[in-house]
Scaffold this active site. Structure first.
Site, PDB file in Angstrom:
ATOM      1  CG  LEU A   1      -1.817  -1.200   1.415  1.00 45.01           C
ATOM      2  CD1 LEU A   1      -2.535  -1.132   2.750  1.00 45.01           C
ATOM      3  CD2 LEU A   1      -2.841  -1.244   0.296  1.00 45.01           C
ATOM      4  CG  ASP A   2      -0.425   4.800  -1.970  1.00 46.29           C
ATOM      5  OD1 ASP A   2      -1.260   4.859  -1.068  1.00 46.29           O
ATOM      6  OD2 ASP A   2      -0.686   5.016  -3.162  1.00 46.29           O
ATOM      7  CB  SER A   3       1.815   7.516   2.471  1.00 47.42           C
ATOM      8  OG  SER A   3       1.826   8.287   1.291  1.00 47.42           O
TER       9      SER A   3
END
Lengths: 121, 76
Positions: free
Chosen positions: A76-78
């Site tokens: 996942l990204d931030s």
């Protein structure tokens, strides 16, 4: 005036006592007040946190574990991390302040945060 | 900086969620997510500043309208 202030006559007195042996003679029971601060059991928190993570869009279910890192392990990204923390808020009906939300980067941290949150439902 | 952007993103999502009306709520949530993801690899600093400024203005509008939507919610 005196008449108005006088307490109205009740059919029975305001307080009354029950003989001790008449109250719940055989069973013992636990009373839980609303103010007692019910921490959720860690096992339940863990299951629900994991199910939230598994149901999150774009997460590979097979990679989800108690120690998984949202960005390093689950890909996942931030921005997704922000969303997933908000999903925990919805699941447990709590509000996580920004400073705390930033610190939640792994499944484990999420579980320990929720388990130590007195209002989590 | 990165934490400012995430802070803004979180605020936008929080406020979008407050809309009573399903259509408005889902629209703003979807737009917020799409817009941020669309530009997540933006490298030009001036463009980033421009987008952030736009997002800040949107946040003001969304938070105001979300509050208003709660004030005049129809009983149904």
């Amino acid at each position: 005036m005196r008449l108005l202030l006088r307490r109205p006559q009740l059919a029975r007195p305001l307080t009354f006592s029950v003989p001790v042996n008449a109250r719940f003679p055989h069973q013992s029971f636990t009373v839980r007040a609303f103010s007692s601060g019910g921490f959720l059991p860690k096992q339940e928190v863990q299951e629900r946190v994991l199910s939230v993570v598994k149901n999150f869009e774009g997460v590979d279910v097979s990679k989800v574990s108690e120690t998984a890192h949202f960005m390093n392990d689950l890909g996942l990204d931030s921005l997704d991390t922000v969303e997933i923390v908000m999903a925990f808020e919805d699941e447990f009906a709590i509000e996580i302040p920004d400073a705390e939300a930033e610190k939640i980067q792994t499944v484990e941290q999420a579980i320990s945060y929720v388990a130590s949150h007195p209002q989590a439902k | 900086s990165k934490s400012d952007v995430l802070h803004l993103y979180r605020n936008l999502l929080r406020n979008s969620k407050k809309f009573c009306n399903y259509n408005f709520r889902e629209y703003f949530l979807r737009r917020t997510k799409e817009d941020f993801k669309c530009h997540k690899n933006e490298s030009d600093p001036s463009k980033v500043q421009q987008l952030l400024e736009k997002a800040r203005q949107d946040l003001v509008v969304i938070s105001r309208q979300a509050t208003l939507s709660q004030m005049y919610a129809a009983d149904r």
